[in-house]
Design an enzyme around this catalytic site. Structure first.
Site, PDB file in Angstrom:
ATOM      1  CG  HIS A 150      19.922  15.168  19.422  1.00  0.00           C
ATOM      2  ND1 HIS A 150      21.146  15.641  19.827  1.00  0.00           N
ATOM      3  CD2 HIS A 150      19.029  15.568  20.363  1.00  0.00           C
ATOM      4  CE1 HIS A 150      21.000  16.295  20.975  1.00  0.00           C
ATOM      5  NE2 HIS A 150      19.719  16.280  21.313  1.00  0.00           N
ATOM      6  CD  GLU A 151      15.193  15.212  20.386  1.00  0.00           C
ATOM      7  OE1 GLU A 151      14.698  14.834  21.472  1.00  0.00           O
ATOM      8  OE2 GLU A 151      15.951  16.182  20.296  1.00  0.00           O
ATOM      9  CG  HIS A 154      17.888  12.844  24.408  1.00  0.00           C
ATOM     10  ND1 HIS A 154      18.890  13.189  25.292  1.00  0.00           N
ATOM     11  CD2 HIS A 154      17.728  13.919  23.580  1.00  0.00           C
ATOM     12  CE1 HIS A 154      19.314  14.409  25.023  1.00  0.00           C
ATOM     13  NE2 HIS A 154      18.636  14.878  23.994  1.00  0.00           N
ATOM     14  CD  GLU A 207      20.254  18.048  24.852  1.00  0.00           C
ATOM     15  OE1 GLU A 207      20.346  17.697  23.665  1.00  0.00           O
ATOM     16  OE2 GLU A 207      19.204  17.961  25.495  1.00  0.00           O
TER      17      GLU A 207
END
Length: 278
Positions: A150-151, A154, A207
Site C-alpha cells: 500500500h505504501e 503511494h 487511498e
C-alpha cells in the site's frame, strides 16, 4: 477581492492541468488490475519528479540520523529489519511496471523504534516501519506485505507529487504558466512542502488506489491478499482508543474491509499463479 483571487488561482491551476492532461498516459500498464486506476494526475506534471525524489532522500536521511541519535534505528541484523527487507525484495521487482523511475530508485527499508502504529514509503523508494505497527498488531508476513505494498503504491502513483502540484497550481495563481516554464515558483513550493513529505494527507481516492495497487504488488510477490482483511480488522481494533497515526488519513472500518473484499477477485488469480510458479 481575496476570495476572487483565490478562485482565479484555482481556475488557473485547473486550466493548466486540463491543458496538460492530453500528454502521455501514466505509468499504469495492463498488469492485471491497472485499468482500474487509470492515468496519473495531470498535476504531477507541474513538479519535476527528480526534485520531489531529492527532497524525499534528504528528509529520509534526516529522519534516520535523528533516530540513530536516539538509539531508535534498527540495526542491519535486527530480526525485524531482516524480515522487512526480505519482504521488500519480493515486492520491489513488481513495482517497475507501475513507474519506470522505480527501477533506478535506491530503495531503502528501515525500522524505527516507536510505539506509533505507522509505516510509509516516501518518493524514491524510502520505506520505514515503526516497531509499534509490528509489535502491537502482531502482523503476519502477509499483513506486512499488504501495508508495505500500500505504501509503495503511494510512491509509484506519485501521490505526494500530485499533492505538491495541486498546491503549486493553487498558490502560484497568475504566475502559474511562467512558473512552470521557469520552475522558479515551483522550486519555492518544493522548499515549502518538502519538509511535509512525512505528513502529507492523501485523498480517499488516493487511498483506494493504493489499496488496489498494493494488493496487486503483494499478490504477484506470492503474499495472500486476503490478509488485507485481517490487517484492517486489527487496525480497526487498535483505533478504538486514540486512532493510530497510520489511520489518521486512511479510511478504515467496515467500509474499508468491504472495499478490499470486493477487490479480492481481481487479485486472487495473481496470488494463485505466483504460488503455483513459486
Amino acid at each position: 477581492m481575496r476570495r476572487a483571487r483565490r478562485r482565479w488561482a484555482r481556475a488557473a491551476g485547473w486550466a493548466l492541468a486540463a491543458a496538460l492532461a492530453g500528454g502521455p498516459a501514466a505509468w499504469a500498464q495492463d498488469v492485471g488490475v491497472g485499468h482500474d486506476v487509470g492515468k496519473n494526475s495531470a498535476f504531477t506534471k507541474l513538479v519535476p519528479a527528480a526534485q520531489i525524489e531529492q527532497a524525499a532522500v534528504q528528509q529520509y536521511a534526516q529522519m534516520l540520523r535523528e533516530a540513530q541519535a536516539k538509539n531508535a534505528l534498527g540495526s542491519d541484523n535486527h530480526p525485524q529489519v531482516l524480515r522487512l527487507r526480505s519482504i521488500a525484495r519480493r515486492l520491489i521487482p513488481f513495482s517497475y511496471e507501475w513507474n519506470p523511475r522505480a527501477r533506478d530508485w535506491r530503495w531503502e527499508v528501515n525500522l524505527i523504534g516507536s510505539k506509533q502504529i505507522n509505516a510509509f514509503c516516501m518518493p524514491a523508494g524510502k520505506i520505514a516501519f515503526y516497531t509499534g505497527i509490528l509489535d502491537q498488531l502482531k502482523l503476519t508476513d502477509d499483513e506486512v506485505a499488504m501495508v508495505m505494498g500500500h505504501e509503495i503504491a503511494h510512491a509509484l502513483r506519485e501521490h505526494a507529487r500530485e499533492r505538491m502540484g495541486k498546491s503549486a497550481a493553487t498558490n502560484i495563481g497568475v504566475n502559474v504558466i511562467s512558473s512552470v516554464l521557469g520552475f522558479g515558483q515551483i522550486g519555492q513550493t518544493l522548499t515549502q512542502y518538502g519538509a511535509q513529505l512525512l505528513t502529507l494527507e492523501f485523498s480517499r481516492e488516493d487511498e483506494s488506489e493504493a489499496d488496489l495497487v498494493g494488493m496487486e504488488l503483494a499478490a504477484r510477490a506470492g503474499f495472500d491478499p486476503r490478509a488485507g482483511v485481517t490487517l484492517w480488522q486489527k487496525m480497526s481494533a487498535a483505533s478504538k482508543g486514540a486512532p493510530p497515526q497510520f489511520l489518521s488519513t486512511h479510511p478504515s472500518g467496515a467500509t474499508r474491509i468491504a472495499d478490499i473484499e470486493r477487490k479480492l477477485p481481481k487479485v486472487m488469480p495473481l496470488y494463485e499463479a505466483a504460488r503455483k510458479n513459486g
